[in-house]
Enzyme design. Structure first.
Site, PDB file in Angstrom:
ATOM      1  N   MET A 144       0.869  -1.297   0.079  1.00  0.00           N
ATOM      2  CA  MET A 144       0.032   0.020   0.112  1.00  0.00           C
ATOM      3  C   MET A 144       0.782   1.358  -0.036  1.00  0.00           C
ATOM      4  O   MET A 144       0.336   2.285   0.036  1.00  0.00           O
ATOM      5  CB  MET A 144      -0.844   0.032   1.150  1.00  0.00           C
ATOM      6  CG  MET A 144      -1.854  -1.409   1.125  1.00  0.00           C
ATOM      7  SD  MET A 144      -3.527  -0.945   2.225  1.00  0.00           S
ATOM      8  CE  MET A 144      -2.794  -0.495   3.568  1.00  0.00           C
ATOM      9  N   GLY A 197      11.114  -2.868   5.705  1.00  0.00           N
ATOM     10  CA  GLY A 197      10.559  -4.174   5.253  1.00  0.00           C
ATOM     11  C   GLY A 197      10.110  -4.366   4.229  1.00  0.00           C
ATOM     12  O   GLY A 197      10.317  -5.470   3.439  1.00  0.00           O
ATOM     13  N   HIS A 198       9.300  -3.306   3.356  1.00  0.00           N
ATOM     14  CA  HIS A 198       8.828  -3.532   2.068  1.00  0.00           C
ATOM     15  C   HIS A 198       9.980  -3.834   1.101  1.00  0.00           C
ATOM     16  O   HIS A 198       9.922  -4.847   0.202  1.00  0.00           O
ATOM     17  CB  HIS A 198       8.166  -2.424   1.308  1.00  0.00           C
ATOM     18  CG  HIS A 198       6.947  -2.081   2.285  1.00  0.00           C
ATOM     19  ND1 HIS A 198       6.707  -0.865   2.761  1.00  0.00           N
ATOM     20  CD2 HIS A 198       5.684  -2.698   2.279  1.00  0.00           C
ATOM     21  CE1 HIS A 198       5.666  -0.765   3.445  1.00  0.00           C
ATOM     22  NE2 HIS A 198       4.956  -1.873   3.071  1.00  0.00           N
TER      23      HIS A 198
HETATM   24  P1  AMP Z   1       1.548  -3.021   3.424  1.00  0.00           P
HETATM   25  O1  AMP Z   1       1.984  -1.924   2.368  1.00  0.00           O
HETATM   26  O2  AMP Z   1       1.692  -2.429   4.809  1.00  0.00           O
HETATM   27  O3  AMP Z   1       0.145  -3.373   2.958  1.00  0.00           O
HETATM   28  O4  AMP Z   1       2.329  -4.184   3.363  1.00  0.00           O
HETATM   29  C1  AMP Z   1       2.904  -4.583   2.234  1.00  0.00           C
HETATM   30  C2  AMP Z   1       3.695  -5.997   2.369  1.00  0.00           C
HETATM   31  O5  AMP Z   1       4.838  -5.867   3.158  1.00  0.00           O
HETATM   32  C3  AMP Z   1       2.698  -7.198   3.081  1.00  0.00           C
HETATM   33  O6  AMP Z   1       3.096  -8.358   2.585  1.00  0.00           O
HETATM   34  C4  AMP Z   1       3.160  -6.742   4.465  1.00  0.00           C
HETATM   35  O7  AMP Z   1       3.227  -8.122   5.291  1.00  0.00           O
HETATM   36  C5  AMP Z   1       4.822  -6.604   4.046  1.00  0.00           C
HETATM   37  N1  AMP Z   1       5.387  -5.914   5.299  1.00  0.00           N
HETATM   38  C6  AMP Z   1       5.349  -4.590   5.968  1.00  0.00           C
HETATM   39  N2  AMP Z   1       5.856  -4.382   6.910  1.00  0.00           N
HETATM   40  C7  AMP Z   1       6.787  -5.434   6.950  1.00  0.00           C
HETATM   41  C8  AMP Z   1       7.911  -5.567   7.772  1.00  0.00           C
HETATM   42  N3  AMP Z   1       8.313  -5.014   8.868  1.00  0.00           N
HETATM   43  N4  AMP Z   1       8.794  -6.965   7.847  1.00  0.00           N
HETATM   44  C9  AMP Z   1       8.360  -7.661   6.463  1.00  0.00           C
HETATM   45  N5  AMP Z   1       6.960  -7.415   5.517  1.00  0.00           N
HETATM   46  C10 AMP Z   1       6.612  -6.290   6.022  1.00  0.00           C
END
Ligand code: AMP
Length: 281
Positions: free
Chosen positions: A30, A36-37
């Site tokens: 998103m 992390g991303h």
């Molecule tokens: P989001 O943008 O928050 O929807 O996350 C996109 C992807 O990044 C999802 O698969 C999340 O699980 C992953 N994600 C977000 N934060 C982390 C993190 N700290 N470590 C690993 N994966 C992450």
């Protein structure tokens, strides 16, 4: 790095690489990208010839009183962060591209979504399952990488992928944590004041000791009460859940059994931010 805005443009790229016998990995996000991303992108690069990152703040996975409007949007900064990683492109569709007029279909997963974030955020996983199904079908990705930070989401997506024969290889990536504090990186950490950040950093420490107590044979109810108290004392204003569950089925664990892998899960609010974390027992 290409900038795909439409499903047609993404499909044309997919066709082009398919004709050369090359593979594609998708990393759905998103946006408001953090390390992390980027660690997901690095993992994706080891799997496929090409990587596409999707950036889409998906309205259908937010509840009416959630942070859809205030969710950080910064596609240009995100693209700058992705550039050095040499990926094929970013897919950043508009809401109307993803949900055309008259849109009326939803992917809904039962069972796995009854607990944890599914119980705390009604409708959330319908939105996730629907948008991820669409992204996987639009891109026809050979691989898709999701973070273990959203462990329940990962299980739900594996279920959808199998149930709907989408035939994508779903890859889980380890949680990326701040080196010093162990706080799981999250786009929502941007909502935290300095004081709240200090409190937030205690969450993984408490969760780790909760997991250890369970592994050491503590009574789970007593360990839960103890960890709950620590989280409240740290300044969190609300705990949506703090639980131990089987890793795949997400069934509740009443007594630790080393033969059955299980994890501890937490979702707690501090100020306006809702933080989640999980780890293996
Ligand atoms: P989001 O943008 O928050 O929807 O996350 C996109 C992807 O990044 C999802 O698969 C999340 O699980 C992953 N994600 C977000 N934060 C982390 C993190 N700290 N470590 C690993 N994966 C992450």
């Amino acid at each position: 790095m290409k900038n795909f805005k439409t499903v047609a443009a993404l499909r044309a790229f997919r066709q082009e690489i398919t004709s050369k016998g090359e593979t594609l990995a998708l990393v759905p996000t998103m946006g408001a990208l953090h390390k992390g991303h980027l660690s997901l992108v690095e993992l994706a690069k080891t799997k496929a010839d090409h990587v596409v990152v999707s950036i889409f703040v998906n309205p259908t996975q937010f509840g009416p009183n959630e942070d859809f409007d205030s969710y950080p949007r910064m596609v240009e900064e995100d693209s700058l962060k992705l550039k050095p990683l040499n990926i094929a492109g970013v897919f950043a569709p508009s809401v109307s591209e993803m949900y055309p007029n008259g849109y009326a279909s939803t992917v809904s997963v039962s069972g796995l979504t009854d607990c944890l974030c599914g119980a705390a955020r009604p409708g959330h996983f319908d939105g996730v399952a629907t948008v991820v199904s669409k992204l996987l079908l639009q891109s026809r990705a050979d691989y898709a990488v999701f973070g273990e930070k959203d462990w329940q989401q990962l299980q739900v997506i594996r279920r959808v992928n199998a149930d709907l024969n989408i035939d994508c290889d779903i890859i889980g990536a380890p949680i990326y944590r701040d080196e010093k504090s162990g706080l799981a990186l999250s786009s929502r950490n941007a909502y935290l004041s300095t004081k709240e950040l200090a409190s937030a950093e205690t969450l993984n420490v408490t969760l780790r000791s909760f997991a250890k107590d369970i592994r050491d044979g503590a009574d789970i109810d007593i360990a839960t009460a103890d960890a709950t108290q620590k989280i409240i004392n740290a300044g969190f204003n609300n705990i949506d859940y703090l639980e131990c569950r089987e890793s795949e089925s997400l069934k509740r664990v009443d007594q630790f059994d080393p033969k059955h892998p299980c994890r501890v899960f937490v979702a707690a609010k501090i100020g306006s931010a809702r933080l989640i974390d999980n780890m293996a027992v």
